[in-house]
Write a protein that holds these residues in place. Structure first.
Motif, PDB file in Angstrom:
ATOM      1  N   TRP A  82       2.613  73.709 -16.898  1.00 39.19           N
ATOM      2  CA  TRP A  82       3.817  74.307 -17.496  1.00 39.19           C
ATOM      3  C   TRP A  82       4.575  73.254 -18.314  1.00 39.19           C
ATOM      4  O   TRP A  82       5.034  73.514 -19.418  1.00 39.19           O
ATOM      5  N   ALA A  83       4.683  72.035 -17.755  1.00 41.11           N
ATOM      6  CA  ALA A  83       5.381  70.947 -18.448  1.00 41.11           C
ATOM      7  C   ALA A  83       4.675  70.577 -19.745  1.00 41.11           C
ATOM      8  O   ALA A  83       5.314  70.395 -20.793  1.00 41.11           O
ATOM      9  N   LEU A  84       3.359  70.465 -19.694  1.00 39.63           N
ATOM     10  CA  LEU A  84       2.599  70.128 -20.900  1.00 39.63           C
ATOM     11  C   LEU A  84       2.713  71.232 -21.944  1.00 39.63           C
ATOM     12  O   LEU A  84       2.727  70.965 -23.152  1.00 39.63           O
ATOM     13  N   GLY A  85       2.808  72.476 -21.481  1.00 38.98           N
ATOM     14  CA  GLY A  85       2.993  73.591 -22.406  1.00 38.98           C
ATOM     15  C   GLY A  85       4.322  73.498 -23.132  1.00 38.98           C
ATOM     16  O   GLY A  85       4.419  73.800 -24.327  1.00 38.98           O
ATOM     17  N   LEU A  86       5.365  73.075 -22.428  1.00 38.38           N
ATOM     18  CA  LEU A  86       6.667  72.880 -23.072  1.00 38.38           C
ATOM     19  C   LEU A  86       6.589  71.787 -24.135  1.00 38.38           C
ATOM     20  O   LEU A  86       7.153  71.925 -25.228  1.00 38.38           O
ATOM     21  N   LEU A  87       5.889  70.719 -23.813  1.00 33.65           N
ATOM     22  CA  LEU A  87       5.711  69.638 -24.795  1.00 33.65           C
ATOM     23  C   LEU A  87       4.942  70.154 -26.011  1.00 33.65           C
ATOM     24  O   LEU A  87       5.293  69.855 -27.156  1.00 33.65           O
ATOM     25  N   ILE A 120      -0.896  77.806 -26.685  1.00 32.05           N
ATOM     26  CA  ILE A 120      -0.340  76.951 -25.631  1.00 32.05           C
ATOM     27  C   ILE A 120       0.677  77.724 -24.799  1.00 32.05           C
ATOM     28  O   ILE A 120       0.709  77.618 -23.567  1.00 32.05           O
ATOM     29  N   SER A 121       1.515  78.513 -25.476  1.00 35.62           N
ATOM     30  CA  SER A 121       2.537  79.288 -24.766  1.00 35.62           C
ATOM     31  C   SER A 121       1.905  80.266 -23.787  1.00 35.62           C
ATOM     32  O   SER A 121       2.360  80.398 -22.637  1.00 35.62           O
ATOM     33  N   PHE A 122       0.853  80.945 -24.208  1.00 36.47           N
ATOM     34  CA  PHE A 122       0.182  81.905 -23.318  1.00 36.47           C
ATOM     35  C   PHE A 122      -0.373  81.190 -22.086  1.00 36.47           C
ATOM     36  O   PHE A 122      -0.198  81.649 -20.951  1.00 36.47           O
ATOM     37  N   ALA A 123      -1.045  80.057 -22.312  1.00 33.97           N
ATOM     38  CA  ALA A 123      -1.604  79.302 -21.192  1.00 33.97           C
ATOM     39  C   ALA A 123      -0.503  78.803 -20.262  1.00 33.97           C
ATOM     40  O   ALA A 123      -0.671  78.773 -19.033  1.00 33.97           O
ATOM     41  N   THR A 124       0.625  78.440 -20.836  1.00 35.42           N
ATOM     42  CA  THR A 124       1.748  77.957 -20.042  1.00 35.42           C
ATOM     43  C   THR A 124       2.303  79.045 -19.143  1.00 35.42           C
ATOM     44  O   THR A 124       2.596  78.817 -17.967  1.00 35.42           O
ATOM     45  N   PHE A 125       2.439  80.257 -19.692  1.00 28.60           N
ATOM     46  CA  PHE A 125       2.956  81.366 -18.900  1.00 28.60           C
ATOM     47  C   PHE A 125       2.005  81.711 -17.757  1.00 28.60           C
ATOM     48  O   PHE A 125       2.442  81.996 -16.639  1.00 28.60           O
ATOM     49  N   VAL A 126       0.720  81.683 -18.039  1.00 22.32           N
ATOM     50  CA  VAL A 126      -0.269  81.955 -16.986  1.00 22.32           C
ATOM     51  C   VAL A 126      -0.174  80.901 -15.887  1.00 22.32           C
ATOM     52  O   VAL A 126      -0.262  81.210 -14.691  1.00 22.32           O
ATOM     53  N   ALA A 127       0.025  79.639 -16.274  1.00 25.61           N
ATOM     54  CA  ALA A 127       0.121  78.549 -15.303  1.00 25.61           C
ATOM     55  C   ALA A 127       1.306  78.746 -14.371  1.00 25.61           C
ATOM     56  O   ALA A 127       1.210  78.505 -13.159  1.00 25.61           O
ATOM     57  N   LEU A 128       2.429  79.212 -14.920  1.00 18.47           N
ATOM     58  CA  LEU A 128       3.610  79.404 -14.078  1.00 18.47           C
ATOM     59  C   LEU A 128       3.388  80.535 -13.076  1.00 18.47           C
ATOM     60  O   LEU A 128       3.740  80.405 -11.892  1.00 18.47           O
ATOM     61  N   VAL A 129       2.797  81.636 -13.520  1.00 20.74           N
ATOM     62  CA  VAL A 129       2.520  82.742 -12.606  1.00 20.74           C
ATOM     63  C   VAL A 129       1.548  82.293 -11.518  1.00 20.74           C
ATOM     64  O   VAL A 129       1.733  82.606 -10.323  1.00 20.74           O
ATOM     65  N   ALA A 130       0.531  81.542 -11.904  1.00 23.76           N
ATOM     66  CA  ALA A 130      -0.426  81.034 -10.917  1.00 23.76           C
ATOM     67  C   ALA A 130       0.261  80.103  -9.930  1.00 23.76           C
ATOM     68  O   ALA A 130      -0.034  80.124  -8.727  1.00 23.76           O
ATOM     69  N   ALA A 131       1.200  79.275 -10.407  1.00 20.26           N
ATOM     70  CA  ALA A 131       1.939  78.374  -9.517  1.00 20.26           C
ATOM     71  C   ALA A 131       2.741  79.173  -8.494  1.00 20.26           C
ATOM     72  O   ALA A 131       2.797  78.808  -7.310  1.00 20.26           O
ATOM     73  N   CYS A 132       3.349  80.258  -8.934  1.00 20.72           N
ATOM     74  CA  CYS A 132       4.101  81.119  -8.011  1.00 20.72           C
ATOM     75  C   CYS A 132       3.203  81.643  -6.896  1.00 20.72           C
ATOM     76  O   CYS A 132       3.587  81.635  -5.714  1.00 20.72           O
ATOM     77  N   LEU A 133       2.006  82.074  -7.255  1.00 19.51           N
ATOM     78  CA  LEU A 133       1.091  82.628  -6.259  1.00 19.51           C
ATOM     79  C   LEU A 133       0.548  81.548  -5.325  1.00 19.51           C
ATOM     80  O   LEU A 133       0.398  81.771  -4.115  1.00 19.51           O
ATOM     81  N   VAL A 134       0.267  80.380  -5.880  1.00 17.34           N
ATOM     82  CA  VAL A 134      -0.217  79.274  -5.048  1.00 17.34           C
ATOM     83  C   VAL A 134       0.844  78.869  -4.028  1.00 17.34           C
ATOM     84  O   VAL A 134       0.547  78.668  -2.836  1.00 17.34           O
TER      85      VAL A 134
END
Length: 242
Positions: free
Chosen positions: A100-105, A140-154
């Motif tokens: 998520w952080a790298l996606g923001l960058l 990058i934005s799409f991948a970032t959003f997916v990463a955040l949702v996955a983090a929530c589930l993890v």
């Protein structure tokens, strides 16, 4: 105080500033784009995406906002890894937060295309990408959003394992609400009838939901680590008097 306890508290003290980065990253990011959007002529926060603030003469403000939030969140991901080690460790959670952080960058480095008529005078939607930068921004934005949702589930699974049912449920609900809001915002930016005028609002709802979870997660682990508690005082032995 035993050497083991002293070592644990010292490690918590070193981790605390990294967790604090996670506490402040979200509020700082949201406050910045709210102020920038309110001050921008022709910009409608209900209609236009946050990324559009990176366009125009004052675009550097939102670019800096992406970069600062990304660096703070990257530091938080490191602190997250350290904070979780005494609790049984976790690899995927911190890695997904780092994504998520790298996606923001990446969103700060690669600027988006005009959308929904902003900047003024541009079409509602370009028929093709105006630059490779814009294509990278969206990917990058799409991948970032997916990463955040996955983090929530993890983390939902992790909290369930720790017996923290409230946090487990909150994490799942965050992932669901974030996904729903992002889908609605995407439909709005695609000029779907009835949603185009609210695309920015739905995106802001998703952003606030996601950042709120991350900030509270950082605060929760900061309090749980004991880094904010004063170290126990050393007991003195009996004092001999003459």
């Amino acid at each position: 105080m035993s050497a083991r306890t002293h070592s644990r508290l010292a490690e918590a003290a070193r981790t605390a500033p990294l967790l604090v980065c996670g506490v402040i990253a979200g509020p700082l990011f949201v406050l910045t784009f709210l102020v920038a959007g309110a001050a921008r002529a022709g910009y409608d926060p209900l209609r236009h995406p946050v990324s559009s603030l990176a366009l125009g003469d004052l675009g550097w403000v939102q670019v800096a906002n992406f970069l600062v939030a990304g660096l703070l969140t990257l530091a938080f991901a490191v602190g997250l890894r350290r904070a979780l080690q005494p609790l049984g460790g976790s690899t995927w959670g911190p890695l997904l937060v780092a994504a998520w952080a790298l996606g923001l960058l990446g969103a700060g480095i690669f600027v988006t295309d005009p959308i929904s008529g902003y900047p003024p005078g541009t079409p509602a939607r370009l028929t093709h990408y105006g630059s490779a930068h814009a294509a990278l921004h969206d990917g990058i934005s799409f991948a970032t959003f997916v990463a955040l949702v996955a983090a929530c589930l993890v983390f939902a699974r992790r909290f369930a394992g720790w017996g923290e049912r409230g946090w487990a449920v909150y994490s799942v609900l965050t992932g669901i609400a974030f996904t729903a809001a992002m889908v609605l915002s995407s439909l709005g930016f695609e000029q779907a009838e009835g949603l185009v005028s609210l695309g920015g609002l739905f995106q802001r709802a998703a952003i606030v939901i996601g950042w709120c979870w991350l900030s509270l997660l950082a605060l929760h682990l900061l309090l749980r680590s004991g880094a904010l508690r004063p170290p126990p005082s050393r007991r003195r032995g009996p004092v001999a008097k003459i």
